[in-house]
Each structure stands twice: as structure tokens, then as C-alpha cells.
Design an enzyme around this catalytic site. Structure first.
Site, short mmCIF file in Angstrom:
data_model
loop_
_atom_site.label_atom_id
_atom_site.label_comp_id
_atom_site.label_asym_id
_atom_site.label_seq_id
_atom_site.Cartn_x
_atom_site.Cartn_y
_atom_site.Cartn_z
N HIS A 220 106.46 -30.87 85.52
CA HIS A 220 106.51 -29.58 84.80
C HIS A 220 107.64 -29.69 83.79
O HIS A 220 108.81 -29.59 84.18
CB HIS A 220 106.77 -28.43 85.77
CG HIS A 220 105.76 -28.29 86.87
ND1 HIS A 220 104.73 -27.39 86.82
CD2 HIS A 220 105.64 -28.96 88.04
CE1 HIS A 220 104.01 -27.49 87.94
NE2 HIS A 220 104.55 -28.44 88.69
N PHE A 221 107.32 -29.94 82.53
CA PHE A 221 108.35 -30.11 81.51
C PHE A 221 108.63 -28.82 80.74
O PHE A 221 109.42 -28.80 79.81
CB PHE A 221 107.97 -31.25 80.56
CG PHE A 221 108.20 -32.63 81.13
CD1 PHE A 221 108.80 -32.80 82.37
CD2 PHE A 221 107.83 -33.76 80.41
CE1 PHE A 221 109.02 -34.07 82.90
CE2 PHE A 221 108.06 -35.03 80.92
CZ PHE A 221 108.66 -35.19 82.16
N ARG A 222 107.96 -27.72 81.12
CA ARG A 222 108.34 -26.35 80.74
C ARG A 222 108.09 -25.96 79.29
O ARG A 222 108.53 -24.89 78.87
CB ARG A 222 109.81 -26.09 81.08
CG ARG A 222 110.21 -26.37 82.53
CD ARG A 222 109.43 -25.54 83.50
NE ARG A 222 110.00 -25.58 84.84
CZ ARG A 222 109.37 -25.18 85.93
NH1 ARG A 222 108.11 -24.74 85.84
NH2 ARG A 222 109.93 -25.23 87.12
N ASN B 23 101.03 -24.74 83.86
CA ASN B 23 101.62 -23.41 84.04
C ASN B 23 102.87 -23.22 83.19
O ASN B 23 103.98 -23.01 83.68
CB ASN B 23 101.90 -23.13 85.52
CG ASN B 23 102.73 -24.20 86.20
OD1 ASN B 23 102.66 -25.37 85.83
ND2 ASN B 23 103.50 -23.80 87.19
N HIS C 112 97.08 -27.63 94.26
CA HIS C 112 98.23 -27.22 95.05
C HIS C 112 97.66 -26.42 96.21
O HIS C 112 97.04 -25.37 96.00
CB HIS C 112 99.17 -26.35 94.21
CG HIS C 112 100.36 -25.84 94.96
ND1 HIS C 112 101.64 -25.94 94.45
CD2 HIS C 112 100.48 -25.22 96.16
CE1 HIS C 112 102.49 -25.41 95.32
NE2 HIS C 112 101.81 -24.95 96.36
N HIS D 178 101.13 -33.22 96.36
CA HIS D 178 102.34 -33.02 97.17
C HIS D 178 102.10 -32.61 98.64
O HIS D 178 102.46 -31.51 99.06
CB HIS D 178 103.34 -32.07 96.51
CG HIS D 178 102.79 -30.81 95.91
ND1 HIS D 178 101.84 -30.04 96.51
CD2 HIS D 178 103.11 -30.19 94.73
CE1 HIS D 178 101.60 -28.99 95.74
NE2 HIS D 178 102.35 -29.06 94.66
N ASP E 84 106.74 -34.19 91.05
CA ASP E 84 106.67 -32.73 90.90
C ASP E 84 107.94 -32.19 90.27
O ASP E 84 108.48 -31.14 90.66
CB ASP E 84 106.39 -32.04 92.24
CG ASP E 84 106.01 -30.56 92.08
OD1 ASP E 84 105.64 -30.17 90.95
OD2 ASP E 84 106.09 -29.81 93.07
N HIS F 143 114.68 -25.74 86.93
CA HIS F 143 115.12 -24.38 86.61
C HIS F 143 116.61 -24.46 86.29
O HIS F 143 117.30 -25.40 86.70
CB HIS F 143 114.91 -23.44 87.80
CG HIS F 143 113.50 -23.34 88.27
ND1 HIS F 143 112.57 -22.54 87.65
CD2 HIS F 143 112.85 -23.95 89.30
CE1 HIS F 143 111.41 -22.65 88.28
NE2 HIS F 143 111.55 -23.50 89.28
N GLY G 232 111.43 -25.39 93.06
CA GLY G 232 111.29 -26.53 92.15
C GLY G 232 112.64 -27.09 91.76
O GLY G 232 113.66 -26.39 91.79
#
Length: 446
Positions: A63-65, A95, A179, A237, A311, A315, A330
């Protein structure tokens, strides 16, 4: 023509370790031999001096946001950290804000990565309760797969309508990655704990709330549906030993229709670490018991689990440094994944050959990635040199994540990545980034 000659390496590839040289010309592995001489005075020669040469890790879940959450991370910052950690290819999740649930929004992410990514890339398309028509437009030859959150998601990405889920499984030709946590079970557990503790629930209760039961119930339902519909299912995961019994090692990976992944944190931490690590190891699914950790490792080694991933889901520390109900799940992992696995090798828990199989060969097989994941003549030159005897300590000064923290802070690793080559470009060398690598959109043999 640019060329790099790696000499005197212990090459770890396709189940064996052998000494030799590797010649890279432009972006391709041109030659692998016991001894290769430089063909030009311009050839950059790297004397590996007995270090270990591996195919770059293909991380199938990050998740590189970006877009929308770039105060936490972005594709450029996290792909650069990944390259420093020996990851040369990543598959990113949908997401973000906006969520990649239309073809147009998905292609926007590809455009960003083309301009900024240090590593090679693809993206998952996101499923929702109401975008089946859009899912069916996705070209399986151009996109890594479809991500379904069957538990624990943000926005509207929780897919919880049984009829919708079955329709997606029945109709899509995409590889479906899931997931799996049962939302009703988690909600019930959370409500009970809030009644007892309020918002300040002890972190040790996280694996009780996001329980073995929640994971197993959801995973078993997804597998049952995949068998019923013939869908190609990859369960992300795994976190419990019980779930590993749902998977088989009776077929080679290329013939499996149902596969599984385990992440670094579920192989490294246990519920005993919540007392010292707190929210730094709050993930979904939760880190669980030592028995679960041992069961996951056993299933990884006997090939019921097929892939190791990170994964990676950063944050900010301000966000994480909060009471249980407000601290997001996360954490960042791409820079430290490979060295953590090497530490497990040093402890005798897993072989180098198995690490390479699960981090490079198998993701390439599972996603049918073209010309990557192996050290083979004619393949893309995505290569990593590891020094297995060069101890270092993780601290704020050497963390490359945009969020600036790591669950491994204070850990001493015996091994380090010394060189990373991406598409023939020496992007990382001994703590520096001598050349700007440009990741490529990976292609698929489907």
C-alpha cells in the site's frame, strides 16, 4: 550500450547456490557463467567477493498510499525504500483515495508510477458490491489481478454481499486476491471489548478481537466458493496455523487454482511483542501466537503457502501513536523484509533457496509475470547482492520510509543489501542511490 559485470558471486537461483559471474547488458541478463571477462572498458565491474546474488523480490502486496494519502507515503518514496531493501517489483493495492475501482482511476495510478517509481510495478483493481460491470472490463493481460476485501476495509471496498461475491467469482477471469476476516465476528468481539475497556483496549487483545475464528471462517468460505465456481483464488496474509490446513501442496504452483501468501510480520512477531511494540505491530489480520507463527513457517516450507510478501502499509506516527480504537492498522516493511528473512536464515529457520523461491520465483509463476523473478539469460536484470556478514542496527537515521518509523527500530540485522539493479540500472549501492532507476509496468504471460 551500458553493461554491468558481477563477478565472484554466490548465485542463489532455482533451488541451488553456485559460484559464478553475471553480465548485464542494457536491461537484460546477457550471460551467466563460471567466469566472464568484461567486453568493454566502460563495463562497470562489481566484485561480489562471495556475497549472495539473488533475483529481486517481487512483493505482491503493498500500500503505497498514492493518490490521496500521500502524507503517509507515496509511490516514489516507498519504491525507493523498497529498492534499498532488495525489492525490485511491487503490486499495489486499490484502497487509495480515490479507490481504483474503475478502469480510468486504475490507469491514473499507472501514470503516476511511470513517472515516479524506482521499482517495477503493477496494480490491483478493486472490487466493490456494485462494480461488477467495471470488473468485467479489466484486461487480464495488463493488470495483476482483482483485490476483494472480504473483511476490514476502508470506504466502500468491503465486499460483503454473498450474491455479489459469487457473481464476481463466477464471472471474472482475473486472479482474485482476498483479505479474509469475517466482519460480523470482529464486530461482535470489538463491541464486547469496548464495553469492558472503552477506547483504550489493551493491544494484546487485538488478536482476540481479530481472532483465529474470524480468519478461518472467512478464508474457508472463500476457498469453498472458489472450488464451486472454478475461480483462481489467492488468499493474502495468512495469520493462523489453522488456516494453513485449508491449502494443499499436492500440485506444483503452476497448476494450483487456490494459493496463499504469508507476510514478514506474521513470520517474525507474536502476541508476546504487543507489550513492547504496541501499535507498531497492529496489523489486520492481527499478529497472533507463537504456535501460529510456527505453523505458518511450517506451511511455507512444505509449500502449502506459496509466497512471502510485506503488506507494507505505512501510517504517520501521530496516527499510530493512539489508543486502540483510533490507531490504524498497518506498518512499513519494504526496506527491511529481505534482511529480516536473512535473519531467519541465520537462525536456521529457512534456507536461502526457499527464500528466493517464495519471494521471487513463486510470485512470477503465480501472477504469470513475463521475464522476471529468475536469474536467467534473456530475463530482465532485476538483481540484488546481499552481504550476509555485515551487521547494522535499524534506527531513525537509516529509515527511508516517508512515515519515518519502523516496527524493526532497534533490531540488529546481520545481513544488508549492498547493491540493487532494476532493469539493468544500478539504483542502490552501499547506502547510496548512484543512478535513478525507472520502474517498468510489468507484463504477463496469460
Amino acid at each position: 550500450m551500458s553493461s554491468i559485470l558481477i563477478k565472484n558471486a554466490n548465485i542463489v537461483n532455482e533451488g541451488s547456490i553456485f559460484q559464478g559471474d553475471v553480465l548485464v547488458e542494457n536491461d537484460i541478463i546477457a550471460e551467466i557463467s563460471n567466469s566472464i571477462s568484461a567486453k568493454s572498458s566502460d563495463t562497470k565491474i562489481i566484485d561480489a567477493d562471495g556475497q549472495y546474488l539473488l533475483p529481486g523480490m517481487i512483493d505482491d502486496q503493498v500500500h503505497f498510499r498514492e493518490p490521496g494519502l500521500t502524507h503517509k507515503a507515496d509511490i516514489e518514496s516507498e519504491s525507493k525504500a523498497a529498492v534499498a531493501g532488495g525489492i525490485t517489483t511491487f503490486i499495489e493495492m486499490p484502497n487509495t483515495i480515490p479507490q481504483a475501482t474503475t478502469i480510468e482511476l486504475l490507469e491514473d495510478k499507472f501514470t503516476i508510477a511511470k513517472e515516479t517509481s524506482w521499482a517495477n510495478y503493477s496494480f490491483m483493481f478493486g472490487g466493490t458490491n456494485d462494480n461488477l460491470d467495471e470488473i468485467l472490463k479489466v484486461d487480464p493481460t495488463k493488470v495483476a489481478g482483482l483485490k476483494l476485501f472480504l473483511g476490514s476495509s476502508t470506504g466502500n471496498m468491503l465486499v460483503d454481499d454473498p450474491e455479489t461475491i459469487e457473481n464476481i467469482f463466477s464471472k471474472t477471469k482475473l486472479l482474485i486476491s482476498t483479505h479474509c476476516e469475517d466482519e460480523a465476528t470482529i464486530k461482535k468481539n470489538l463491541e464486547e471489548h469496548i464495553k469492558e475497556y472503552g477506547d483504550n483496549i489493551p493491544l494484546e487483545k487485538h488478536p482476540v478481537i481479530r481472532s483465529e475464528e474470524a480468519c478461518y471462517l472467512s478464508s474457508s468460505k472463500a476457498i469453498e466458493l472458489a472450488k464451486k465456481t472454478g475461480a483462481r483464488l489467492h488468499v493474502f496474509h495468512l495469520s493462523t496455523a489453522k488456516e494453513t490446513k485449508l491449502f494443499s501442496n499436492k500440485k506444483p504452483l503452476s497448476e494450483k487454482k487456490i494459493t496463499a501468501e504469508v507476510c514478514i510480520h506474521h513470520l517474525w512477531f507474536s502476541d508476546e511483542d504487543y507489550k513492547t511494540k504496541g501499535t507498531k505491530i497492529k496489523w489486520n489480520p492481527a499478529v497472533k501466537t507463537k504456535n501460529d507463527r510456527e505453523g505458518l513457517l511450517k506451511a511455507l516450507k512444505d509449500d502449502r503457502i506459496d509466497v512471502i510478501a510485506t503488506d507494507h502499509a505505512p501510517h504517520t506516527w501521530d496516527e499510530k501513536n493512539n489508543v486502540y480504537t483510533k490507531a490504524p492498522s498497518g506498518g512499513p516493511l519494504v526496506q527491511h523484509a529481505m534482511v529480516a528473512l536473512m535473519e531467519m536464515y541465520h537462525k536456521g529457520l529457512i534456507s536461502l533457496e526457499k527464500i528466493v523461491e517464495k519471494t521471487a520465483h513463486n510470485p512470477a509463476i503465480l501472477f504469470q509475470i513475463k521475464d522476471r523473478g529468475y536469474i536467467r539469460r534473456g530475463y530482465k536484470a532485476d538483481l540484488v547482492l546481499m552481504d550476509l556478514q555485515s551487521p547494522w542496527t535499524v534506527n531513525k537515521e537509516n529509515i527511508l520510509y516517508k512515515c519515518g518509523w519502523s516496527p524493526f527500530e532497534g533490531a540488529v540485522f546481520k545481513s544488508r543489501v549492498t547493491h540493487t539493479i532494476v532493469n539493468g540500472t544500478l539504483a542502490y549501492e552501499n547506502l547510496k542511490f548512484p543512478n535513478r532507476s525507472h520502474g517498468e509496468r510489468i507484463t504477463f504471460d496469460r
